[in-house]
Design an enzyme around this catalytic site. Structure first.
Site, PDB file in Angstrom:
ATOM      1  N   ASN A  10       0.872  -1.176   0.000  1.00  0.00           N
ATOM      2  CA  ASN A  10       0.000   0.000   0.000  1.00  0.00           C
ATOM      3  C   ASN A  10       0.908   1.225   0.000  1.00  0.00           C
ATOM      4  O   ASN A  10       1.530   1.525   1.010  1.00  0.00           O
ATOM      5  CB  ASN A  10      -0.889  -0.039   1.249  1.00  0.00           C
ATOM      6  CG  ASN A  10      -1.721   1.219   1.418  1.00  0.00           C
ATOM      7  OD1 ASN A  10      -1.785   2.053   0.516  1.00  0.00           O
ATOM      8  ND2 ASN A  10      -2.361   1.348   2.577  1.00  0.00           N
ATOM      9  N   LYS A  12       0.021   4.251  -0.180  1.00  0.00           N
ATOM     10  CA  LYS A  12      -0.618   5.413   0.453  1.00  0.00           C
ATOM     11  C   LYS A  12      -0.413   6.655  -0.432  1.00  0.00           C
ATOM     12  O   LYS A  12      -0.415   6.523  -1.657  1.00  0.00           O
ATOM     13  CB  LYS A  12      -0.092   5.591   1.887  1.00  0.00           C
ATOM     14  CG  LYS A  12      -0.195   4.276   2.689  1.00  0.00           C
ATOM     15  CD  LYS A  12       0.070   4.422   4.159  1.00  0.00           C
ATOM     16  CE  LYS A  12      -0.066   3.071   4.844  1.00  0.00           C
ATOM     17  NZ  LYS A  12       0.083   3.128   6.294  1.00  0.00           N
ATOM     18  N   HIS A  95      -9.267   1.003   5.175  1.00  0.00           N
ATOM     19  CA  HIS A  95      -7.973   1.172   5.847  1.00  0.00           C
ATOM     20  C   HIS A  95      -8.167   2.062   7.073  1.00  0.00           C
ATOM     21  O   HIS A  95      -8.997   2.970   7.055  1.00  0.00           O
ATOM     22  CB  HIS A  95      -6.956   1.795   4.880  1.00  0.00           C
ATOM     23  CG  HIS A  95      -5.567   1.752   5.428  1.00  0.00           C
ATOM     24  ND1 HIS A  95      -5.124   2.660   6.357  1.00  0.00           N
ATOM     25  CD2 HIS A  95      -4.549   0.885   5.220  1.00  0.00           C
ATOM     26  CE1 HIS A  95      -3.867   2.355   6.684  1.00  0.00           C
ATOM     27  NE2 HIS A  95      -3.498   1.282   6.008  1.00  0.00           N
ATOM     28  N   GLU A  97      -6.572   4.444   8.132  1.00  0.00           N
ATOM     29  CA  GLU A  97      -6.411   5.883   7.855  1.00  0.00           C
ATOM     30  C   GLU A  97      -7.690   6.458   7.259  1.00  0.00           C
ATOM     31  O   GLU A  97      -8.001   7.639   7.459  1.00  0.00           O
ATOM     32  CB  GLU A  97      -5.189   6.096   6.949  1.00  0.00           C
ATOM     33  CG  GLU A  97      -3.898   5.887   7.746  1.00  0.00           C
ATOM     34  CD  GLU A  97      -2.742   5.301   6.971  1.00  0.00           C
ATOM     35  OE1 GLU A  97      -2.755   5.364   5.722  1.00  0.00           O
ATOM     36  OE2 GLU A  97      -1.809   4.770   7.606  1.00  0.00           O
ATOM     37  N   GLU A 165      -4.769  -5.103  10.598  1.00  0.00           N
ATOM     38  CA  GLU A 165      -3.733  -4.095  10.797  1.00  0.00           C
ATOM     39  C   GLU A 165      -3.986  -3.369  12.117  1.00  0.00           C
ATOM     40  O   GLU A 165      -4.818  -2.443  12.169  1.00  0.00           O
ATOM     41  CB  GLU A 165      -3.749  -3.073   9.655  1.00  0.00           C
ATOM     42  CG  GLU A 165      -3.509  -3.673   8.283  1.00  0.00           C
ATOM     43  CD  GLU A 165      -2.980  -2.644   7.293  1.00  0.00           C
ATOM     44  OE1 GLU A 165      -1.847  -2.822   6.841  1.00  0.00           O
ATOM     45  OE2 GLU A 165      -3.687  -1.669   7.008  1.00  0.00           O
ATOM     46  N   GLY A 171       3.128   2.081  10.731  1.00  0.00           N
ATOM     47  CA  GLY A 171       4.092   3.160  10.578  1.00  0.00           C
ATOM     48  C   GLY A 171       4.871   3.489  11.837  1.00  0.00           C
ATOM     49  O   GLY A 171       5.534   4.519  11.910  1.00  0.00           O
ATOM     50  N   SER A 211       3.965  -2.354  10.135  1.00  0.00           N
ATOM     51  CA  SER A 211       5.423  -2.437  10.334  1.00  0.00           C
ATOM     52  C   SER A 211       6.022  -3.774   9.886  1.00  0.00           C
ATOM     53  O   SER A 211       6.958  -4.278  10.514  1.00  0.00           O
ATOM     54  CB  SER A 211       5.794  -2.127  11.783  1.00  0.00           C
ATOM     55  OG  SER A 211       5.422  -0.791  12.110  1.00  0.00           O
TER      56      SER A 211
HETATM   57  P1  13P Z   1       3.447   0.221   7.535  1.00  0.00           P
HETATM   58  O1  13P Z   1       3.927  -1.065   6.893  1.00  0.00           O
HETATM   59  O2  13P Z   1       4.164   1.442   7.031  1.00  0.00           O
HETATM   60  O3  13P Z   1       3.401   0.104   9.023  1.00  0.00           O
HETATM   61  O4  13P Z   1       1.921   0.433   7.044  1.00  0.00           O
HETATM   62  C1  13P Z   1       1.033  -0.630   7.137  1.00  0.00           C
HETATM   63  C2  13P Z   1      -0.208  -0.254   6.426  1.00  0.00           C
HETATM   64  O5  13P Z   1      -0.948   0.610   6.835  1.00  0.00           O
HETATM   65  C3  13P Z   1      -0.502  -0.957   5.170  1.00  0.00           C
HETATM   66  O6  13P Z   1      -1.806  -0.722   4.742  1.00  0.00           O
END
Ligand code: 13P
Length: 248
Positions: A10, A12, A95, A97, A165, A171, A211
């Site tokens: 992803n 983003k 997601h 976010e 997740e 992150g 992560s």
């Molecule tokens: P990270 O791998 O940067 O922690 O992000 C995970 C994520 O949100 C994938 O959709």
């Protein structure tokens, strides 16, 4: 039956035309990784270019969100049909976010997933608890509740993927223990069995995200009921993403 792992990236809100070099390198690397399926979900502006670049390779391309409606007065939004038109085969919905920053509810996520399925896209449905929910001992109740409320009609092994997740692991460099991931994934599988029956539930891939990096991928990907990864930051660099994929 053992499910084929899906290693999904992803991107983003990262990536411009120059990033197509990374996608090309990932597609080239995917040629040798025939035991797994691979997917990149770039920002919408790159989907068509990346899909053209990856046509005929083992790297699939997906969107990061879609609207529940097919078309209409929704400024800035993208429909599932538009993603298909641009060359996507998958779309992430729900997601954390989006759930947090755009206040999306599980009912909306389900509607988006149903729109995706209606256009023949595979919906990758994200769920996960916050740190406060984990510390309150609510993780399993939260994630199974999100799963129940977000799962579209028509869910099955060829139409949906579930991505667990934990919000606090995204992150941050922090990850749950292997035992914690295995516990959540077992609960998600059991919930799918109760919703869809054992046959159907056993075909749905459960991804872990948060992560994931080359150094922890092998351990995570070997856990029971973990059928792949949804990778954020480490998917932006071909070398890291391919190292994660090679660890399966
Ligand atoms: P990270 O791998 O940067 O922690 O992000 C995970 C994520 O949100 C994938 O959709």
């Amino acid at each position: 039956m053992a499910l084929t792992h899906l290693i999904a990236g992803n991107w983003k809100m990262n990536g411009v035309g120059a990033s197509l070099d990374e996608a090309r390198a990932i597609a080239e690397g995917a040629a040798a990784l025939t035991r797994i399926d691979m997917l990149i979900c770039p920002p919408a502006t790159l989907i068509a270019r990346m899909a053209a670049l990856c046509a005929g390779t083992r790297l699939a391309i997906g969107g990061q969100d879609c609207h529940a409606a097919q078309s209409g007065a929704f400024t800035g939004d993208i429909s599932a049909a538009m993603l298909v038109d641009a060359g996507a085969s998958h779309v992430i919905v729900g997601h954390s976010e989006r759930r947090t920053l755009h206040a999306e509810t599980s009912a909306q996520v389900r509607a988006k997933a149903e729109a995706a399925l209606g256009q023949g896209l595979v919906a990758i449905i994200c769920i996960g608890e916050t740190l406060a929910e984990r510390e309150a001992g609510e993780t399993l109740a939260v994630v199974t509740g999100q799963l129940r409320a977000s799962l579209p009609a028509g869910a099955g092994g060829s139409t949906v993927v579930i991505a667990y997740e934990p919000v606090w692991a995204i992150g941050t460099g922090k990850t749950p223990t292997s035992a914690d991931v295995a516990e959540v994934h077992a609960a998600l599988r059991a919930e799918l069995v109760s919703l869809l029956g054992a046959g159907n539930a056993g075909l749905i891939r459960l991804l872990y995200g948060g992560s994931v990096k080359p150094s922890n991928a092998a351990e995570m990907m070997a856990l029971p009921n973990v059928n792949g990864a949804l990778v954020g930051g480490a998917s932006l660099k071909a070398a890291d993403f391919l190292a994660i994929a090679a660890a399966v």
